[in-house]
Design an enzyme around this catalytic site. Structure first.
Site, short mmCIF file in Angstrom:
data_model
loop_
_atom_site.label_atom_id
_atom_site.label_comp_id
_atom_site.label_asym_id
_atom_site.label_seq_id
_atom_site.Cartn_x
_atom_site.Cartn_y
_atom_site.Cartn_z
N HIS A 265 0.84 -1.21 0.00
CA HIS A 265 0.00 0.00 0.00
C HIS A 265 0.88 1.26 0.00
O HIS A 265 0.73 2.14 -0.85
CB HIS A 265 -0.91 -0.02 1.23
N GLU A 266 1.81 1.31 0.96
CA GLU A 266 2.64 2.53 1.06
C GLU A 266 3.57 2.66 -0.14
O GLU A 266 3.88 3.77 -0.58
CB GLU A 266 3.43 2.52 2.38
N HIS A 269 1.77 4.48 -2.79
CA HIS A 269 1.87 5.93 -2.56
C HIS A 269 3.28 6.41 -2.96
O HIS A 269 3.44 7.47 -3.57
CB HIS A 269 1.67 6.25 -1.07
N GLU A 295 -4.66 7.94 -2.94
CA GLU A 295 -5.14 6.67 -2.37
C GLU A 295 -5.46 5.66 -3.48
O GLU A 295 -5.35 4.46 -3.26
CB GLU A 295 -6.37 6.94 -1.49
ZN ZN Z 1 -3.06 5.20 1.88
#
Ligand code: ZN
Length: 501
Positions: A265-266, A269, A295
């Protein structure tokens, strides 16, 4: 003064602001990772000063004069410079409406509220956090009043995180999602199929969990020469510069999910931050489009990619080769099913793809009421619990698993949560469009060729920075205006198949 001279002067002013903001971002990162607890008050004072200075520089009349001159130059500017002027004006118009004292007070209140929230959560005691939350709500309400001419102050806060978002656009969206997801969730609950999570709940040493997460992040194209990964209580990503992007992670010894999906997830980003246009660094055009778009990048990798069968076809062999033992003899299909279990739960960050948006709907509803004055700070925990029971059929046993679970309100970030749902929706729409162009996942993802997707995202999203507003960027990237339909189609098809509905 010619437009070129004005642009040069404007860029140099923006660079100064950006440098101070980068220093503040690094100190905020440090506060969440390595700062000793006794540094709280000192750090709050520093962040207050830095935020105040950024604000002062942006609202300076000189910047206003440069913008007015550039706006008058109109078509003499190329399209990128026109977008630059538009975005700086947006930031400055918002900034001039908010008094510098309020900016400083907010920065300080945030820095003091965060450690109080951490303690409150640890001790499951809302009373520790409530006075800070009251202060932050009062300050943000004051800010929203300064920003907004409308009777809906919450819109001004939404617009900060997702330009163009408003209650008028979000109300029907959340209504639709709740209407569609609730029966789907009921059908999953009634299904005789139960997905077994045991295949992913195996013990793997933290160091191995970290390394495997980095193997996937590197395969995605995350550049570790331009980034790092540190432990923290809450996973997040801070982009100081496209050459310095910092991710954090946490782990659970007997379950690979928090570490692996957190890092992916990170890293999603992080890829976005590393892919922002370097020639616009230090200006809004070198920044991410919006939090919703940000996101979309993390959720796309975490869910649509890493919770798919082709992903595990490619990466399970790498996992068992590098760390023989716990996952030996597992099949990709078993792991795929294990990481897609749907089960209503109390904690948003651990929620499956079907219930996640309901967690967001809960927060959105409460924030609207907080900002309109319809709900008071003292009544918030009970309202949270009631709403949780309505939406997910669960009642938190204590506030630590209820109203205190998220960091956002301790940062005064009312209006932030809806961007999580927008991110989920954008992610599904982007992935649809990407697959139509780069081919089915079996042809590249199952072979571990993740950068095929990274290249597409670089071209359609990352390199544009803030050149286009979010809805326009999604339309340009996918050929269609933002819509919840691709997400709903994806959810019905995926979980319909998994649960034999
Ligand atoms: Zn996030």
């Amino acid at each position: 003064m010619s437009p070129e001279v004005r642009l040069r002067a404007l860029r140099s002013k923006l660079a100064e602001i950006h440098h101070l903001a980068a220093a503040a971002a690094l100190m905020a990162w440090d506060q969440e990772t390595y700062m000793p607890t006794a540094g709280i008050a000192g750090r709050a004072a520093v962040l207050k000063t830095l935020s105040g200075l950024c604000h002062d520089l942006l609202v300076a009349p000189e910047v206003g004069d440069l913008l007015a001159g550039l706006a008058a130059a109109g078509d003499q500017l190329d399209a990128a410079d026109q977008a630059l002027v538009r975005e700086v004006r947006r930031d400055r118009d918002r900034a001039v409406r908010v008094p510098g004292d309020l900016v400083r007070a907010l920065a300080e209140a945030r820095a003091l509220a965060q450690p109080a929230w951490q303690r409150a959560r640890r001790e499951r005691c809302y009373a520790i956090f409530a006075p800070h939350l009251r202060t932050l709500l009062a300050l943000r309400t004051e800010e929203a009043g300064a920003l907004s001419d409308s009777s809906r102050p919450y819109d001004a806060l939404l617009d900060e995180f997702e330009p163009g978002a408003s209650q008028a656009s979000l109300d029907p969206l959340f209504e639709r999602l709740v209407d569609e997801l609730t029966p789907l969730l009921r059908a999953v609950g009634a299904s005789p199929v139960h997905l077994d999570t045991a295949p992913i709940r195996r013990c793997l040493p933290p160091e191995a969990q970290r390394e495997f997460g980095l193997v996937v992040a590197a395969a995605m194209g995350f550049d570790l020469e331009a980034g790092r990964l540190d432990p923290a209580a809450h996973p997040f990503c801070t982009g100081i510069h496209s050459g310095d992007v910092r991710l954090t992670w946490r782990h659970q010894e007997d379950d690979l999910r928090p570490a692996l999906f957190g890092i992916i997830h990170e890293a999603g980003h992080g890829l976005y931050e590393q892919g922002l246009p370097r020639d616009h660094a230090g200006t809004p055009l070198g920044e991410a489009c919006s939090l919703g778009v940000h996101e979309s990048q993390s959720r796309l990798w975490e869910n649509l990619v890493a919770r798919s069968l082709p992903f595990w076809t490619a990466f399970l062999p790498r996992l068992t080769r590098a760390y023989p033992g716990p996952f030996d003899g597992s099949a990709a299909g078993e792991i795929f099913r294990a990481v897609n279990e749907v089960r209503p739960s109390l904690i948003r960050v651990e929620a499956d793809e079907l219930t996640y948006n309901l967690h967001v709907a809960l927060r959105y509803g409460l924030e609207k009421e907080l900002l309109s004055g319809g709900l008071g700070i003292d009544d918030l925990p009970a309202a949270w619990n009631d709403r949780m029971e309505e939406l997910l059929g669960l009642r938190p046993p204590h506030d630590g698993d209820g109203v205190l679970q998220d960091i956002h309100w301790s940062m005064g970030a009312f209006g932030y949560f809806p961007t999580y749902t927008l991110g989920n929706l954008y992610a599904a729409q982007l992935y649809d469009a990407a697959l139509a162009e780069i081919g089915p996942a079996e042809e590249w993802l199952a072979k571990g060729e993740l950068t095929v997707l990274t290249t597409w995202l670089r071209d359609r999203i990352h390199r544009h920075g803030r050149r286009y507003p979010p809805a326009e960027l999604i339309r340009l990237a996918t050929g269609n205006a933002p819509s919840p339909e691709p997400f709903l189609r994806y959810a019905r098809a995926k979980f319909g198949a998994l649960y034999a509905l």
